[in-house]
Design an enzyme around this catalytic site. Structure first.
Site, PDB file in Angstrom:
ATOM      1  N   CYS A 102      14.466  -5.747  -4.567  1.00  0.00           N
ATOM      2  CA  CYS A 102      15.462  -5.716  -4.918  1.00  0.00           C
ATOM      3  C   CYS A 102      15.179  -4.622  -6.110  1.00  0.00           C
ATOM      4  O   CYS A 102      14.938  -4.746  -7.372  1.00  0.00           O
ATOM      5  CB  CYS A 102      16.025  -6.589  -6.212  1.00  0.00           C
ATOM      6  SG  CYS A 102      14.374  -7.130  -7.242  1.00  0.00           S
TER       7      CYS A 102
ATOM      8  N   ARG B 114       1.111  -1.603   0.450  1.00  0.00           N
ATOM      9  CA  ARG B 114       0.385  -0.128  -0.329  1.00  0.00           C
ATOM     10  C   ARG B 114       1.179   1.084  -0.364  1.00  0.00           C
ATOM     11  O   ARG B 114       0.193   2.395  -0.681  1.00  0.00           O
ATOM     12  CB  ARG B 114      -1.313  -0.043   0.804  1.00  0.00           C
ATOM     13  CG  ARG B 114      -1.775  -1.504   1.118  1.00  0.00           C
ATOM     14  CD  ARG B 114      -3.656  -0.731   2.151  1.00  0.00           C
ATOM     15  NE  ARG B 114      -4.205  -0.409   1.638  1.00  0.00           N
ATOM     16  CZ  ARG B 114      -3.649   1.189   2.651  1.00  0.00           C
ATOM     17  NH1 ARG B 114      -4.173   2.096   3.486  1.00  0.00           N
ATOM     18  NH2 ARG B 114      -4.753   1.841   1.854  1.00  0.00           N
TER      19      ARG B 114
HETATM   20  N1  LLP Z   1     -17.552  -3.073  -2.600  1.00  0.00           N
HETATM   21  C1  LLP Z   1     -16.906  -3.011  -3.967  1.00  0.00           C
HETATM   22  C2  LLP Z   1     -17.951  -2.986  -5.362  1.00  0.00           C
HETATM   23  C3  LLP Z   1     -15.748  -2.762  -3.561  1.00  0.00           C
HETATM   24  O1  LLP Z   1     -14.727  -2.328  -5.218  1.00  0.00           O
HETATM   25  C4  LLP Z   1     -14.776  -2.474  -2.710  1.00  0.00           C
HETATM   26  C5  LLP Z   1     -13.538  -2.112  -2.725  1.00  0.00           C
HETATM   27  C6  LLP Z   1     -15.846  -2.222  -1.655  1.00  0.00           C
HETATM   28  C7  LLP Z   1     -17.032  -2.596  -1.561  1.00  0.00           C
HETATM   29  C8  LLP Z   1     -15.124  -2.176  -0.369  1.00  0.00           C
HETATM   30  O2  LLP Z   1     -14.058  -0.589   0.002  1.00  0.00           O
HETATM   31  P1  LLP Z   1     -13.979  -0.373   0.963  1.00  0.00           P
HETATM   32  O3  LLP Z   1     -14.841  -0.459   2.200  1.00  0.00           O
HETATM   33  O4  LLP Z   1     -12.863  -1.009   1.722  1.00  0.00           O
HETATM   34  O5  LLP Z   1     -13.172   0.714   0.953  1.00  0.00           O
HETATM   35  N2  LLP Z   1      -6.594  -2.192  -2.432  1.00  0.00           N
HETATM   36  C9  LLP Z   1      -6.887  -0.551  -1.901  1.00  0.00           C
HETATM   37  C10 LLP Z   1      -8.772  -0.733  -1.528  1.00  0.00           C
HETATM   38  C11 LLP Z   1      -9.702  -1.402  -3.301  1.00  0.00           C
HETATM   39  C12 LLP Z   1     -10.829  -1.527  -2.843  1.00  0.00           C
HETATM   40  C13 LLP Z   1     -11.650  -1.524  -3.989  1.00  0.00           C
HETATM   41  N3  LLP Z   1     -12.799  -1.708  -3.998  1.00  0.00           N
HETATM   42  C14 LLP Z   1      -6.488  -0.410  -0.592  1.00  0.00           C
HETATM   43  O6  LLP Z   1      -5.103  -0.462   0.056  1.00  0.00           O
HETATM   44  O7  LLP Z   1      -6.726   1.205  -0.785  1.00  0.00           O
END
Ligand code: LLP
Length: 404
Positions: A332, A302
């Site tokens: 690396c 992240r």
């Molecule tokens: N619903 C859908 C359709 C989504 O695409 C996502 C997240 C969520 C719910 C949940 O979102 P949250 O409540 O967790 O914000 N890897 C990134 C975050 C990517 C989120 C993708 N979709 C990070 O580490 O910030």
């Protein structure tokens, strides 16, 4: 006051299971879920944990045990949710750009499905007609989210059916007699501002009149959690009040009751996670002091991928003299976790702990540089238990066929 694991508990886990180590706190997950239930207690709200944040089967089972439902982003997550004993009625599958074959598989599993393209919507209608209620993932053309990679609702994003395609949707509804039960949006992750959710509600409620059988508005996930001590997250109580106001007034004016669904990932698990690493080497370069840890972008990407901030604590030397460090990994390529971070003096062998390591941390890890993924531990009832073994060399070779 939120539940946290103490440095003593973290050191205990690190001593017992080694590092690098992800540690999750079950009761904190429940605490977050209770906050949601409380904030939305006066509305017909349902919460589907966005499994993509953290899919360890024990986390899924625990989340099921506290009564929360689950949202999946691939058919494999659906299968994991079934394995964790979620009833199909408590599983939602919100995908994007998947094959129709995968949608058919989800339908066979009997889960709720949000479809995100005109093409698949038409195929679904032609294949199943009125027999299986579905949701439509719309793109509301709202710019929101912590950074562009996690902003999903804006007018040039790949996600969902653009709202301006409403005529085509209605044509499919007419021609195939499709049973449209849900309108869904997910505008992004890390949305602090309640007004963004309010805008989404306005867009969706304005479309309900076109769908006589619709009874669910799904607002996706995206609640912001604080990553820094002085930072505020989404005010979910304020959001609860806003949702109540909008849905009550809709119900009164239209004589239609609607449920509201949410798909929180970060909100449920981010703060329940800790990533414990150990300092391999200290390197002085001019006036920069590098603390090189036994981890890298292969374990926690992240900071490098999004420029994300994770608080770091030196739990081995909490009272050391405050100094400036660059905390870097052992991969690396440049994998800087934190630049110019003021920490109690870091020494070789110290444990450095990354906070907010529950969501999208282990889950986005890889075997880059042929390094092992970290082990995972769940603290439940004050007892740390291993829920994923550390990899071994055979794990790196698994699925490879030696043909030479
Ligand atoms: N619903 C859908 C359709 C989504 O695409 C996502 C997240 C969520 C719910 C949940 O979102 P949250 O409540 O967790 O914000 N890897 C990134 C975050 C990517 C989120 C993708 N979709 C990070 O580490 O910030």
């Amino acid at each position: 006051m939120s539940l946290t694991l103490t440095p003593r508990q973290l050191i205990e886990a690190a001593t017992q299971f080694g590092t690098p180590l992800y540690v999750y706190h079950a009761e904190r997950i429940n605490e977050q879920y209770q906050l949601l239930l409380n904030a939305f207690k006066t509305v017909d709200a349902h919460f589907f944990y966005a499994a993509k944040a953290l899919t360890n089967i024990n986390i899924l089972k625990y989340i099921n045990s506290i009564g929360c439902k689950v949202d999946c982003s691939s058919i494999n997550e659906v299968k994991l949710a079934l394995r964790a004993d979620f009833a199909p009625a408590n599983i939602l599958y919100t995908s994007n750009n998947i094959s129709f074959a995968e949608i058919m598989e989800a339908k066979e599993a009997g889960v709720h499905i949000n479809i995100d393209s005109i093409s698949n919507l038409r195929k679904f209608g032609e294949q199943y007609g009125h027999s299986y209620p579905v949701g439509i993932r719309l793109r509301p053309n709202i710019m929101a989210g912590g950074n562009l990679k996690i902003a999903t609702g804006h007018s040039s994003s790949k996600f969902g059916v653009p709202v301006e395609a409403i005529e085509e949707i209605l044509q499919i509804q007419r021609e195939t007699n499709l049973h449209i039960r849900t309108l869904h949006i997910h505008t992004g992750s890390e949305i602090k501002d309640v007004a963004v959710f309010a805008k989404g509600i306005e867009v969706l409620l304005g479309l309900v009149k076109f769908f006589p059988e619709l009874d669910v508005i799904d607002l996706g996930g995206g609640f912001k959690v604080p990553y820094r001590q002085d930072e505020a997250g989404t005010d979910i109580n304020q959001l609860g009040e806003k949702v109540k106001e909008e849905f009550d007034s809709f119900e009164k004016n239209n004589k239609r009751h609607l449920q509201v669904w949410f798909e929180p990932g970060k909100f449920i698990v981010s703060e329940a996670g800790y990533f414990i690493t150990k300092v391999n080497v200290l390197k002085q370069s001019g006036n920069i002091a590098f603390a090189g840890i036994n981890s890298g972008l292969n374990h926690l990407i992240r900071p490098m991928f999004y420029g994300a901030y994770h608080e770091i604590e030196n739990i081995s030397n909490p009272n050391g003299e405050l100094k400036d460090f660059h905390v870097v990994g052992n991969i690396c390529e440049t994998d800087t976790f934190a630049e110019d971070r003021i920490l109690p003096e870091v020494r070789e062998g110290d444990y450095l702990v990354f906070k907010n390591a529950g969501a999208y941390c282990f889950e986005m890890s890889s075997h880059y540089n042929s390094r092992f993924k970290p082990a995972e531990v769940l603290y439940l009832n004050n007892r740390p238990q291993l829920i994923r073994k550390r990899d071994e060399l055979d794990d790196l070779l698994r699925n490879q066929l030696e043909i030479i």
